[in-house]
Scaffold this motif. Structure first.
Motif, mmCIF file in Angstrom:
data_model
loop_
_atom_site.group_PDB
_atom_site.id
_atom_site.type_symbol
_atom_site.label_atom_id
_atom_site.label_comp_id
_atom_site.label_asym_id
_atom_site.label_seq_id
_atom_site.Cartn_x
_atom_site.Cartn_y
_atom_site.Cartn_z
ATOM 1 N N PRO A 174 0.806 -1.227 0.000
ATOM 2 C CA PRO A 174 0.000 0.000 0.000
ATOM 3 C C PRO A 174 0.837 1.274 0.000
ATOM 4 O O PRO A 174 0.374 2.325 -0.450
ATOM 5 N N VAL A 175 2.055 1.207 0.533
ATOM 6 C CA VAL A 175 3.015 2.314 0.496
ATOM 7 C C VAL A 175 4.406 1.709 0.337
ATOM 8 O O VAL A 175 4.630 0.541 0.663
ATOM 9 N N VAL A 176 5.352 2.501 -0.143
ATOM 10 C CA VAL A 176 6.733 2.017 -0.238
ATOM 11 C C VAL A 176 7.361 1.936 1.143
ATOM 12 O O VAL A 176 8.013 0.946 1.488
ATOM 13 N N SER A 177 7.167 2.976 1.942
ATOM 14 C CA SER A 177 7.792 3.022 3.269
ATOM 15 C C SER A 177 6.747 3.258 4.348
ATOM 16 O O SER A 177 6.225 4.368 4.482
ATOM 17 N N PRO A 178 6.436 2.236 5.154
ATOM 18 C CA PRO A 178 5.456 2.421 6.220
ATOM 19 C C PRO A 178 6.003 3.140 7.455
ATOM 20 O O PRO A 178 5.230 3.511 8.332
ATOM 21 N N ALA A 179 7.332 3.335 7.512
ATOM 22 C CA ALA A 179 7.914 4.025 8.667
ATOM 23 C C ALA A 179 9.281 4.577 8.290
ATOM 24 O O ALA A 179 10.065 3.916 7.607
ATOM 25 N N ASP B 115 9.940 7.072 -1.524
ATOM 26 C CA ASP B 115 9.621 6.230 -2.676
ATOM 27 C C ASP B 115 10.867 5.966 -3.512
ATOM 28 O O ASP B 115 11.110 4.845 -3.979
ATOM 29 N N LEU B 116 11.670 6.989 -3.714
ATOM 30 C CA LEU B 116 12.909 6.837 -4.480
ATOM 31 C C LEU B 116 13.903 5.944 -3.748
ATOM 32 O O LEU B 116 14.476 5.010 -4.326
ATOM 33 N N ILE B 117 14.100 6.227 -2.471
ATOM 34 C CA ILE B 117 15.080 5.460 -1.700
ATOM 35 C C ILE B 117 14.607 4.019 -1.527
ATOM 36 O O ILE B 117 15.390 3.071 -1.620
ATOM 37 N N GLY B 118 13.311 3.849 -1.274
ATOM 38 C CA GLY B 118 12.776 2.499 -1.128
ATOM 39 C C GLY B 118 12.921 1.679 -2.391
ATOM 40 O O GLY B 118 13.191 0.473 -2.338
ATOM 41 N N SER B 119 12.752 2.315 -3.557
ATOM 42 C CA SER B 119 12.941 1.610 -4.819
ATOM 43 C C SER B 119 14.388 1.180 -4.988
ATOM 44 O O SER B 119 14.677 0.060 -5.430
ATOM 45 N N LEU B 120 15.313 2.064 -4.630
ATOM 46 C CA LEU B 120 16.735 1.728 -4.665
ATOM 47 C C LEU B 120 17.032 0.539 -3.758
ATOM 48 O O LEU B 120 17.750 -0.399 -4.135
#
Length: 394
Positions: A296-301, A362-367
């Motif tokens: 639902p989100v890239v980063s929940p925390a 979102d960018l960092i989580g994709s990386l």
């Protein structure tokens, strides 16, 4: 002169199990990696932890029976429409087993030619040549006649057949309908479970405004059933198959973990290190057509230093326009000065055209997701250095 910008390292950890002290494992693994690789911590380094090990360590699991019970509580008719589930054995099959176990009949409406995250359901070339278009409603019989032989090139299976067999194995009747308009389900049932991820609130509201008794998948298991796990924010969204009878939910202790890891690392290193939990990356595979983001989100925390958007100028634009007559060291020095003197908020300025206007996490989580992968790399922790640096940082 500094010759390296951003550096990303996958950090190996012990295999993490329920009730493990995750914060200690993360910090100890980073310290071991530091000694092994010889790097030093710096301000604005980033430590990222995959949501999978957060959920595992907190023991946030539910069973198929838990799912069935919560659905029976919400839909006592035991006859529902299920709208726009993703076509995934890992992400949805165990949820669907719970739905089928709790219900007597399901009318399952799915979009076409693919689900929400790009998993194909039919041959698009055949669709183009058929009597149907994207505004059509296709019955199950029509699907079988025109598209039923389609096999997904990656999985080697037809997910409609797979879902039918799974539902019927729970002694539940099923009818499939193919439509890109969620309101179509109201022609079959007004008790509806919406399963879309990124349009979840809109779809639920749309059907509710039309008089349906509707819940979203994000509203199932928001509270425990007995001693089960739960997720108050996302329900069953973001869950993954653990066993044939159990799901691991999206984590709920992420804020506690990131703050604890940050505190320990600051105490040990004296550096301002940011920490986040990440799930799926937000990118699309141009070959398989699959959009990775099934969470639902890239980063929940994440810690506060990771809030916001990039504020970058486009080097190519500056070089080709403002400094078109410069070359070599003079060009580099001019651009460095341009970076040092850029506005604190460049939103809407031409100088940013071509940069990536996306949320930092979102960018960092994709990386991170691309670095850790989803298989056997054994690196559920990612350590990033230099992400917030630019050409002006020597």
């Amino acid at each position: 002169m500094r010759c390296v910008g951003t550096v990303v390292r996958g950090i190996r950890t012990p295999i993490i199990k329920e009730n493990d002290d995750l914060a200690t494992i993360v910090v100890d693994s980073l310290m071991a990696a530091k000694e092994s690789e010889g790097f030093e911590f710096k301000d604005k380094d980033i430590v990222a932890i995959t949501e999978a090990v957060v959920g595992i360590s907190e023991g946030n699991y539910v069973t198929v029976d838990d799912v069935a019970q919560d659905l029976q509580n919400k839909f006592p008719s035991k006859n529902i429409g299920v709208v726009n589930p993703i076509l995934s054995r890992n992400r949805f099959s165990i949820i669907l087993k719970g739905i089928a176990r709790g219900m007597d009949k399901i009318t399952l409406l799915t979009s076409f030619p693919a689900d929400e995250v790009g998993n194909g359901i039919l041959d698009e070339d055949l669709l183009d040549k058929s009597e149907f278009n994207l505004a059509s409603v296709i019955s199950e019989d029509e699907y079988k006649e025109h598209f039923g032989t389609w096999i997904h090139p990656f999985t080697g299976i037809n997910m409609i057949d797979f879902y039918r067999e799974l539902i019927e194995s729970e002694d539940c009747e099923v009818e499939f309908v193919f439509s890109n308009d969620i309101k179509t389900i109201l022609d079959y049932n007004t008790d509806v479970l919406t399963c879309d991820i990124h349009t979840r609130e809109k779809s639920t509201k749309t059907l509710k405004d039309l008089g349906a008794n509707v819940y979203g998948l994000y509203q199932i298991l928001t509270e425990p059933i007995g001693d089960s796990g739960h997720n108050p924010d996302f329900g069953l969204l973001g869950s993954n198959k653990a066993t044939e009878e159990k799901l691991k939910l999206f984590p709920i202790t992420g804020d506690k973990i990131v703050n604890e890891v940050q505190k320990r690392l600051i105490d040990i290193t004296g550096k301002q290190i940011e920490v986040m939990v990440y799930g799926d990356g937000a990118f699309k595979d141009p070959v398989g057509k699959i959009w990775e983001l099934a969470d639902p989100v890239v980063s929940p925390a994440h810690t506060s230093g990771l809030v916001g958007y990039p504020n970058e100028i486009k080097l190519k634009y500056v070089s080709d326009n403002k400094f078109a007559d410069l070359r070599g060291d003079k060009l580099k020095e001019a651009i460095k000065e341009e970076i040092k003197n850029k506005d604190a908020d460049l939103t809407g300025q031409m100088i940013t055209e071509g940069t990536t206007p996306r949320v930092l996490t979102d960018l960092i989580g994709s990386l991170c997701d691309l670095t850790s992968g989803s298989g056997d790399k054994g690196t559920p922790v990612i350590f990033i250095q230099g992400y917030f640096d630019n050409l002006a940082n020597d």
